[in-house]
Design a protein around this motif. Structure first.
Motif, PDB file in Angstrom:
ATOM      1  N   SER A 199       0.832  -1.214   0.000  1.00 15.79           N
ATOM      2  CA  SER A 199       0.000   0.000   0.000  1.00 15.79           C
ATOM      3  C   SER A 199       0.864   1.261   0.000  1.00 15.79           C
ATOM      4  O   SER A 199       0.520   2.261  -0.625  1.00 15.79           O
ATOM      5  CB  SER A 199      -0.962  -0.051   1.190  1.00 15.79           C
ATOM      6  N   LEU A 201       3.745   1.503  -1.397  1.00 17.81           N
ATOM      7  CA  LEU A 201       4.390   1.633  -2.708  1.00 17.81           C
ATOM      8  C   LEU A 201       3.381   1.682  -3.846  1.00 17.81           C
ATOM      9  O   LEU A 201       3.708   1.432  -4.990  1.00 17.81           O
ATOM     10  CB  LEU A 201       5.392   0.492  -2.916  1.00 17.81           C
ATOM     11  N   THR A 202       2.134   1.970  -3.509  1.00 19.48           N
ATOM     12  CA  THR A 202       1.126   2.180  -4.547  1.00 19.48           C
ATOM     13  C   THR A 202       1.017   3.689  -4.774  1.00 19.48           C
ATOM     14  O   THR A 202       0.713   4.441  -3.863  1.00 19.48           O
ATOM     15  CB  THR A 202      -0.236   1.586  -4.126  1.00 19.48           C
ATOM     16  N   ILE A 203       1.345   4.083  -6.007  1.00 22.34           N
ATOM     17  CA  ILE A 203       1.364   5.531  -6.308  1.00 22.34           C
ATOM     18  C   ILE A 203       0.057   5.955  -6.978  1.00 22.34           C
ATOM     19  O   ILE A 203      -0.379   5.344  -7.934  1.00 22.34           O
ATOM     20  CB  ILE A 203       2.569   5.883  -7.228  1.00 22.34           C
TER      21      ILE A 203
ATOM     22  N   ALA B  40       7.905   0.908  -7.416  1.00 20.51           N
ATOM     23  CA  ALA B  40       6.471   0.884  -7.082  1.00 20.51           C
ATOM     24  C   ALA B  40       5.880  -0.510  -7.243  1.00 20.51           C
ATOM     25  O   ALA B  40       6.295  -1.277  -8.109  1.00 20.51           O
ATOM     26  CB  ALA B  40       5.732   1.860  -7.964  1.00 20.51           C
ATOM     27  N   LYS B  41       4.940  -0.847  -6.342  1.00 25.99           N
ATOM     28  CA  LYS B  41       4.284  -2.164  -6.409  1.00 25.99           C
ATOM     29  C   LYS B  41       3.014  -2.082  -7.258  1.00 25.99           C
ATOM     30  O   LYS B  41       2.570  -3.072  -7.816  1.00 25.99           O
ATOM     31  CB  LYS B  41       3.914  -2.632  -4.992  1.00 25.99           C
ATOM     32  N   ALA B  42       2.392  -0.897  -7.274  1.00 26.88           N
ATOM     33  CA  ALA B  42       1.148  -0.712  -8.033  1.00 26.88           C
ATOM     34  C   ALA B  42       0.974   0.759  -8.386  1.00 26.88           C
ATOM     35  O   ALA B  42       1.574   1.628  -7.760  1.00 26.88           O
ATOM     36  CB  ALA B  42      -0.029  -1.199  -7.209  1.00 26.88           C
ATOM     37  N   ARG B  44      -2.194   3.598  -9.350  1.00 27.93           N
ATOM     38  CA  ARG B  44      -3.642   3.844  -9.441  1.00 27.93           C
ATOM     39  C   ARG B  44      -3.987   4.347 -10.842  1.00 27.93           C
ATOM     40  O   ARG B  44      -3.184   5.040 -11.474  1.00 27.93           O
ATOM     41  CB  ARG B  44      -4.068   4.881  -8.402  1.00 27.93           C
ATOM     42  N   THR B  47      -3.698   8.080 -11.036  1.00 22.37           N
ATOM     43  CA  THR B  47      -2.318   8.576 -11.175  1.00 22.37           C
ATOM     44  C   THR B  47      -1.860   8.453 -12.624  1.00 22.37           C
ATOM     45  O   THR B  47      -1.299   9.397 -13.202  1.00 22.37           O
ATOM     46  CB  THR B  47      -1.372   7.767 -10.262  1.00 22.37           C
TER      47      THR B  47
END
Lengths: 203, 68
Positions: A199, A201-203, B40-42, B44, B47
């Motif tokens: 969470s 590292l979710t941009i 980054a893992k994800a 949005r 974004t």
């Protein structure tokens, strides 16, 4: 906040329990060591079942009771000063071991509560704390197995040695349950930590 | 297998700096840096949408699949 009050109470409680264990440990170890030098001083202390020491100010051997519970328990009661030096030494090792494990577990629990209180619930350390608790319980389990094979040796009044093996299955069940529970909680915190990182590292 | 974000390539093509993009899409420099360095893992959709809007590109221009 109510949650914080509960956490603060938990922290104080674990600190108190840790202090109490330290104090109890020092008293217990002192009594056992002193009983080597002066066996008659502690006539009232007796060893009950596998790992407990209690005090009774009446002489157990001379006590005649119709109380059924006492009659049943009496089979497992051995006066501390009747134990041989070997049994007393083993009792000393046993007591130190149990107290060390108790203190280590309490330390882990205290650290965990502190971490939750500081809003670091899913910190990698929390998973480690529960893994450590599981590890300590496994040590207890192994020690209990070893202790089951070590007899309580009593010197009778006729100067004869009498060996008693005491084995109780119930602590093993509790140890297995606590061990599995600790590892499960540890996995929950590990997963929580993974989700937290994801969470973050979710941009 | 990995998804690569070609943010630096698109920024170079549009001759835009990371701080400029940060101001326009209202994302912190730290977060854009995570995105740029592929940590980054994800990401949005919102974004991605704002980055694509500012850089005038398609999501496919920013994202790339690489077989490791």
């Amino acid at each position: 906040m109510k949650t914080n009050q509960v956490l603060e109470t938990a922290e104080i409680f674990f600190e108190f329990l840790k202090g109490f264990t330290y104090l109890g440990g020092i008293i217990l170890v002192t009594i056992i060591i002193y009983s080597f030098f002066s066996p008659t001083t502690f006539d009232g202390f007796y060893k009950k079942e596998a790992n407990t020491i209690s005090y009774n100010n009446t002489n157990i051997n001379s006590q005649k009771s119709n109380h059924e519970e006492f009659k049943i328990n009496q089979k497992n009661i051995h006066l501390l000063n009747k134990l041989t030096p070997f049994s007393r030494s083993f009792l000393l090792v046993e007591s130190i071991f149990y107290l060390t494990i108790s203190i280590l577990i309490l330390r882990q629990l205290n650290n965990f509560v502190k971490s939750v209180k500081d809003y670091h619930s899913f910190h990698s350390k929390n998973s480690k704390y529960f893994t450590n608790i599981g590890k300590y319980i496994s040590y207890l389990f192994i020690f209990e197995i070893i202790a089951a094979f070590v007899p309580i040796v009593i010197k009778t009044e006729e100067n004869k040695y009498h060996s008693i093996f005491s084995f109780d299955i119930s602590p093993f069940i509790y140890y297995i349950a606590i061990f599995l529970l600790s590892y499960t909680i540890s996995q929950v915190f590990k997963e929580g930590e993974r989700l937290k990182i994801e969470s973050e590292l979710t941009i | 297998m990995a998804i690569i974000i070609n943010l630096d390539v698109m920024l170079a093509k549009r001759k835009m700096s990371l701080s400029e993009l940060s101001e326009k899409v209202n994302i912190t420099m730290a977060n854009l840096s995570i995105l740029k360095t592929n940590k980054a893992k994800a990401i949005r959709f919102s974004t991605l949408e704002s980055i694509c809007e500012v850089l005038e590109c398609q999501p496919g221009d920013l994202l790339e699949f690489k077989d490791e």
